[in-house]
Design a protein around this motif. Sequence first.
Motif, PDB file in Angstrom:
ATOM      1  N   ASP A   1     -10.364   0.420  -2.890  1.00 43.34           N
ATOM      2  CA  ASP A   1     -10.206   1.410  -1.824  1.00 43.34           C
ATOM      3  C   ASP A   1      -9.508   2.669  -2.354  1.00 43.34           C
TER       4      ASP A   1
ATOM      5  N   ASN B   1      -8.288  -3.823  -0.214  1.00 41.59           N
ATOM      6  CA  ASN B   1      -7.059  -4.621  -0.215  1.00 41.59           C
ATOM      7  C   ASN B   1      -5.875  -3.815   0.300  1.00 41.59           C
TER       8      ASN B   1
ATOM      9  N   ALA C   1      -4.401  -1.395  -0.780  1.00 39.39           N
ATOM     10  CA  ALA C   1      -3.376  -1.207  -1.815  1.00 39.39           C
ATOM     11  C   ALA C   1      -3.965  -0.595  -3.074  1.00 39.39           C
TER      12      ALA C   1
ATOM     13  N   GLY D   1      -3.983  -1.889  -5.770  1.00 36.86           N
ATOM     14  CA  GLY D   1      -3.727  -3.305  -5.998  1.00 36.86           C
ATOM     15  C   GLY D   1      -3.197  -3.631  -7.382  1.00 36.86           C
TER      16      GLY D   1
HETATM   17 MG   LIG Z   1      -7.161  -1.321  -3.620  1.00 32.63          MG
END
Ligand SMILES: [Mg+2]
Length: 584
Positions: A463, A490, A492, A494
């Motif tokens: 994302d 997620n 985040a 991540g």
């Molecule tokens: Mg992410």
Amino acid sequence: MTDAPRASNLPSGRMNGGRAMAEFLRLAEVGPMFGMGGFQLLPFYDALAQLGMRHFLINDERCGAFAAEAYARVTNRPGVCDGTLGPGATNLVTALIEGLNAGTPMIAFAGDTNRGHSWKNMTQECRQVEILRPAVKELIRVEQTSRVPELLRRAFAVATSGRPGPVLLDVPEDVCHGEHDFAAEDFAIDPTTLRAPSRRIRPDRTDIGRAAALIARAKRPLILVGGGIHLSQGYQALLALAEAQSIPVAHTMSGKGGIACTHPLSTGLFGRYSRISNELIEASDCLIVIGCKLGEIATKRYALPSRSIPLIHLEVVAEEIGRCLPAEVALWGDARAGLEDLAEALADDGRQARAARADYVAEIPRQMAAWREDAAARLDSAERPIHMARLCRELNRALPAHSILVADGGFAGHWTGLLYDTKTAGRHFIPDRGLASIGYGLPGGIGAALAAPGTPVVAIGGDGGFNMTLGELETARRAGVGLTVVVVNNAASGYVKALQHAMFRGRYQSSDLVEMDYAAIARAMGCNGIRIEDPEGLPAALAAGLAERSRPTVLDVIVTRDPARMLPAVDNRTVEIRQGDRVA
Ligand SMILES: [Mg+2]
Ligand SMILES: Cc1ncc(C[n+]2csc(CCOP(=O)(O)OP(=O)(O)O)c2C)c(N)n1
């Protein structure tokens, strides 16, 4: 085009520099181009329009260069992009370095100031030549309108030779707008330079003999293949050597597709993440490294392989050999040519070698099956949020053999590098491992889709990476590209969050993203958008994306938010951390 029609098609007469640029590119049969205009290069844009050539306005020049880069990987022909004076030019930097490090042939144009006024605080003016020079294989400053075709000829020669790479032509406004009387001969083209590799160099015969002797003696030889196999298009030669001599093949992320991942001799990814390859490397008695730089990820930060294992290194850039690991035999040359020569040198031993290594290669499918069994709980996981391994399994099921998966930097690239299976050799997995920038997925997917019309193209990324470049959904829609974009949602950054979890006891700083509905955003932009929260919904969503042929589909896939479970691994290995270590 064969040479005869090209020769009868040469332009001549009075024209401006921009027209000369476009005419040369027309003769070079380049594919779609990507860029954003500005005053300096407008004669070039006007000529493209008049000549009916394909050029796409992009919403960020970095994305235009990413699209051109991916286009070049799929076609092996130079990808073409442009940026205007100053910010347009500097926006190209990240993507040009991707091409430089990955060995991708590209031709980029940057408009520059009118030399009659340079260095008088012109709008958008900056020291762009100095900024761009280390980002490309060669930077050519075009100082005379009359020299446009000559210098473009040079650009193609540099872009497609040796280890291919990007060439930037810096074109002052007055050169682009200025006129010259061209002769038809000015536009002569060397057709061998329109595609990489333009020429192939063969390793020294004595060195081939030494390498062959080493391989013939080996009981557990292993081929480690990198991205050079794609640049050289040495697929058949690799398969022929591996099968004739019973030598398994492990690959880097960039080398995936050297042979099909589903081939019984494929041991999958090696390096930072591995199924069975790392253990096979350590147990090997002869490593044959093909078109691979043996950088940080491939070597687990230079911990692998053990230096006691004799290593043969076939590489097109001579000085790359020995840089990270000493080579017992250095083979300087093109991957395909070198593999063919090795196969020829070993031909007499084929039957004997296969018999001697029968047990060794029979182990590979068994080990792979054991690995798969171990990983099954995750590959088949029904959990919500969706497990990344399950997403990869569904990609394996949904994508046909000829499709292309473009993998963004960040976790998506590592997960799919580990778990995605190409079903045939070739450029079917395109990760941006040159510079590993996030944000490559969507624009790279656009370039790949335009390069292979009719081929299913899926771009997967995080994302965070998607946020960086989602404006290019507009470009994809305008271009009518039926691209499927998988957003690994997620909420985040991540990779950063997982490291903060593992190394800083969960003290999170600047690693959370707000919850977003990327499917709704896509729909608002006139694209198809599907949010998937249950893994059972993945097959239908992927099928819907692949069926959409003329506009992009965004699959917003909700995956774990638990930073303890983000690292790409299908086992439960706990991370052991020592001071100064980098764990992933
Ligand atoms: Mg992410
Ligand atoms: C342009 C750029 N900035 C920073 C990084 C460092 N980096 C690597 S992965 C990552 C997290 C990216 O987040 P996202 O795209 O959401 O992927 P995730 O790790 O969450 O799957 C970052 C910041 C990078 N590779 N490229």
